[in-house]
Motif scaffolding. Structure first.
Motif, PDB file in Angstrom:
ATOM      1  N   LEU A  30     -17.398  23.228  49.733  1.00 45.27           N
ATOM      2  CA  LEU A  30     -18.128  23.499  50.972  1.00 45.27           C
ATOM      3  C   LEU A  30     -19.424  22.695  51.042  1.00 45.27           C
ATOM      4  N   THR A  31     -20.062  22.462  49.895  1.00 49.31           N
ATOM      5  CA  THR A  31     -21.258  21.625  49.871  1.00 49.31           C
ATOM      6  C   THR A  31     -20.896  20.197  50.248  1.00 49.31           C
ATOM      7  N   ARG A  32     -19.798  19.721  49.726  1.00 52.20           N
ATOM      8  CA  ARG A  32     -19.370  18.352  50.067  1.00 52.20           C
ATOM      9  C   ARG A  32     -18.995  18.252  51.537  1.00 52.20           C
ATOM     10  N   MET A  33     -18.390  19.292  52.067  1.00 45.23           N
ATOM     11  CA  MET A  33     -17.988  19.264  53.472  1.00 45.23           C
ATOM     12  C   MET A  33     -19.190  19.373  54.408  1.00 45.23           C
ATOM     13  N   ILE A  67      -8.595  28.267  55.080  1.00 45.36           N
ATOM     14  CA  ILE A  67      -9.627  29.074  55.738  1.00 45.36           C
ATOM     15  C   ILE A  67     -10.968  28.342  55.658  1.00 45.36           C
ATOM     16  N   ALA A  68     -11.281  27.779  54.497  1.00 45.22           N
ATOM     17  CA  ALA A  68     -12.544  27.066  54.315  1.00 45.22           C
ATOM     18  C   ALA A  68     -12.638  25.868  55.264  1.00 45.22           C
ATOM     19  N   VAL A  69     -11.571  25.096  55.368  1.00 41.79           N
ATOM     20  CA  VAL A  69     -11.571  23.938  56.264  1.00 41.79           C
ATOM     21  C   VAL A  69     -11.759  24.396  57.709  1.00 41.79           C
ATOM     22  N   ASN A  70     -11.088  25.465  58.092  1.00 44.87           N
ATOM     23  CA  ASN A  70     -11.228  25.967  59.458  1.00 44.87           C
ATOM     24  C   ASN A  70     -12.646  26.464  59.730  1.00 44.87           C
ATOM     25  N   ARG A  71     -13.280  27.092  58.756  1.00 42.27           N
ATOM     26  CA  ARG A  71     -14.668  27.533  58.919  1.00 42.27           C
ATOM     27  C   ARG A  71     -15.589  26.324  59.052  1.00 42.27           C
ATOM     28  N   CYS A  72     -15.322  25.278  58.272  1.00 47.76           N
ATOM     29  CA  CYS A  72     -16.121  24.049  58.390  1.00 47.76           C
ATOM     30  C   CYS A  72     -15.948  23.432  59.768  1.00 47.76           C
ATOM     31  N   ARG A  73     -14.727  23.381  60.255  1.00 48.68           N
ATOM     32  CA  ARG A  73     -14.485  22.823  61.594  1.00 48.68           C
ATOM     33  C   ARG A  73     -15.239  23.603  62.652  1.00 48.68           C
ATOM     34  N   ALA A  74     -15.206  24.918  62.552  1.00 41.16           N
ATOM     35  CA  ALA A  74     -15.925  25.749  63.524  1.00 41.16           C
ATOM     36  C   ALA A  74     -17.420  25.456  63.465  1.00 41.16           C
ATOM     37  N   ARG A  75     -17.952  25.287  62.273  1.00 39.66           N
ATOM     38  CA  ARG A  75     -19.383  25.007  62.114  1.00 39.66           C
ATOM     39  C   ARG A  75     -19.706  23.622  62.674  1.00 39.66           C
ATOM     40  N   TYR A  76     -18.797  22.630  62.464  1.00 39.63           N
ATOM     41  CA  TYR A  76     -19.052  21.268  62.944  1.00 39.63           C
ATOM     42  C   TYR A  76     -19.037  21.195  64.457  1.00 39.63           C
ATOM     43  N   ARG A  77     -18.290  22.064  65.085  1.00 38.10           N
ATOM     44  CA  ARG A  77     -18.294  22.069  66.546  1.00 38.10           C
ATOM     45  C   ARG A  77     -19.672  22.434  67.076  1.00 38.10           C
ATOM     46  N   LEU A  78     -20.405  23.226  66.286  1.00 35.24           N
ATOM     47  CA  LEU A  78     -21.738  23.644  66.702  1.00 35.24           C
ATOM     48  C   LEU A  78     -22.798  22.604  66.377  1.00 35.24           C
ATOM     49  N   ARG A  79     -22.613  21.910  65.256  1.00 32.03           N
ATOM     50  CA  ARG A  79     -23.584  20.895  64.850  1.00 32.03           C
ATOM     51  C   ARG A  79     -22.926  19.960  63.856  1.00 32.03           C
ATOM     52  N   SER A  80     -23.472  18.729  63.747  1.00 31.24           N
ATOM     53  CA  SER A  80     -22.906  17.783  62.785  1.00 31.24           C
ATOM     54  C   SER A  80     -23.598  17.969  61.439  1.00 31.24           C
ATOM     55  N   PRO A  81     -22.877  17.639  60.339  1.00 28.53           N
ATOM     56  CA  PRO A  81     -23.477  17.819  59.023  1.00 28.53           C
ATOM     57  C   PRO A  81     -24.588  16.814  58.760  1.00 28.53           C
ATOM     58  N   ARG A 136     -20.773  10.765  55.250  1.00 35.42           N
ATOM     59  CA  ARG A 136     -20.665   9.991  56.496  1.00 35.42           C
ATOM     60  C   ARG A 136     -19.228   9.836  56.980  1.00 35.42           C
ATOM     61  N   LEU A 137     -18.267  10.182  56.143  1.00 35.67           N
ATOM     62  CA  LEU A 137     -16.871  10.074  56.560  1.00 35.67           C
ATOM     63  C   LEU A 137     -16.589  11.052  57.693  1.00 35.67           C
ATOM     64  N   PRO A 138     -15.624  10.718  58.556  1.00 33.47           N
ATOM     65  CA  PRO A 138     -15.203  11.701  59.555  1.00 33.47           C
ATOM     66  C   PRO A 138     -14.726  12.977  58.851  1.00 33.47           C
ATOM     67  N   GLU A 139     -14.871  14.083  59.527  1.00 36.98           N
ATOM     68  CA  GLU A 139     -14.595  15.397  58.935  1.00 36.98           C
ATOM     69  C   GLU A 139     -13.234  15.478  58.244  1.00 36.98           C
ATOM     70  N   GLN A 140     -12.182  15.026  58.894  1.00 35.02           N
ATOM     71  CA  GLN A 140     -10.840  15.146  58.319  1.00 35.02           C
ATOM     72  C   GLN A 140     -10.712  14.300  57.049  1.00 35.02           C
ATOM     73  N   GLN A 141     -11.273  13.094  57.071  1.00 38.58           N
ATOM     74  CA  GLN A 141     -11.240  12.243  55.879  1.00 38.58           C
ATOM     75  C   GLN A 141     -12.065  12.865  54.755  1.00 38.58           C
ATOM     76  N   ARG A 142     -13.209  13.422  55.098  1.00 41.91           N
ATOM     77  CA  ARG A 142     -14.060  14.068  54.093  1.00 41.91           C
ATOM     78  C   ARG A 142     -13.323  15.245  53.447  1.00 41.91           C
ATOM     79  N   ALA A 143     -12.603  16.018  54.253  1.00 40.67           N
ATOM     80  CA  ALA A 143     -11.837  17.150  53.714  1.00 40.67           C
ATOM     81  C   ALA A 143     -10.748  16.655  52.772  1.00 40.67           C
ATOM     82  N   VAL A 144     -10.031  15.623  53.170  1.00 38.26           N
ATOM     83  CA  VAL A 144      -8.942  15.094  52.346  1.00 38.26           C
ATOM     84  C   VAL A 144      -9.489  14.549  51.022  1.00 38.26           C
TER      85      VAL A 144
END
Length: 187
Positions: A31-34, A72-86, A124-132
């Motif tokens: 989650l820190t990396r994401m 679940i963690a990835v989905n929570r990160c996605r929800a958070r990213y919709r609100l603000r960028s990391p 700096r990677l796009p969210e999906q790439q960062r998750a992978v």
């Protein structure tokens, strides 16, 4: 984990604590990396395990627990990213950076600096790439499991990994091979 989660799904709160302790460090690191921020990661960690508890009835035994948790963690990160960028942060914190007692202080500082630059490049990677990348490199999950977690095909996961590694190579090339040569240096 699967047996424990099956009991949690039936309402056993005490066993949820066992699962939380077992997965705390790797999940917090992910989650820190994401998120790029340890404080946001802690908030996300709580959100994830709150979701595990509230969605416990959706767990299908003997489905592997770890991919379900990371989905679940990835989905929570996605929800958070919709609100603000990391915001990129230097990750090297206790237990996350390279530590080698045989190194001198200068070498240790250089290793931590390099680790920080890698962290910034991954952030700096796009969210999906960062998750992978995070799931494959630091969580050591196979591509098939990552595909389940991020909700795409295995070939798409491999494509994300390929593009992420290419971006990381480009971003980190100056570190690996020194500063790029300018036109005046090419004589």
């Amino acid at each position: 984990d699967e047996d424990l989660m099956a009991q949690v799904a039936l309402g056993d709160r005490d066993l949820l604590g066992t699962i939380v302790r077992r997965h705390a460090q790797p999940l917090l690191t992910f989650l820190t990396r994401m998120s790029g921020d340890s404080h946001h990661a802690e908030d996300l960690f709580q959100d994830v395990f709150l979701a595990v508890w509230t969605k416990r009835h959706l767990y299908q035994y003997p489905r592997p627990f770890r991919p379900w948790l990371y989905a679940i963690a990835v989905n929570r990160c996605r929800a958070r990213y919709r609100l603000r960028s990391p915001s990129p942060q230097q990750w090297p914190e206790e237990g996350q950076g390279p530590a080698d007692s045989s190194r001198g202080p200068d070498e240790e500082a250089m290793a931590l600096d390099s680790c920080g630059k890698v962290a910034e490049a991954v952030a700096r990677l796009p969210e999906q790439q960062r998750a992978v990348v995070s799931l494959r490199v630091w969580q050591d999950l196979p591509y098939a499991r990552i595909a389940e977690i991020v909700g795409c095909t295995e070939s798409t996961v491999r494509s994300h990994m390929h593009h992420a590694l290419a971006s990381l190579r480009e971003a980190l090339d100056p570190i690996l091979h020194g500063a790029p040569k300018g036109p005046a240096d090419e004589h």
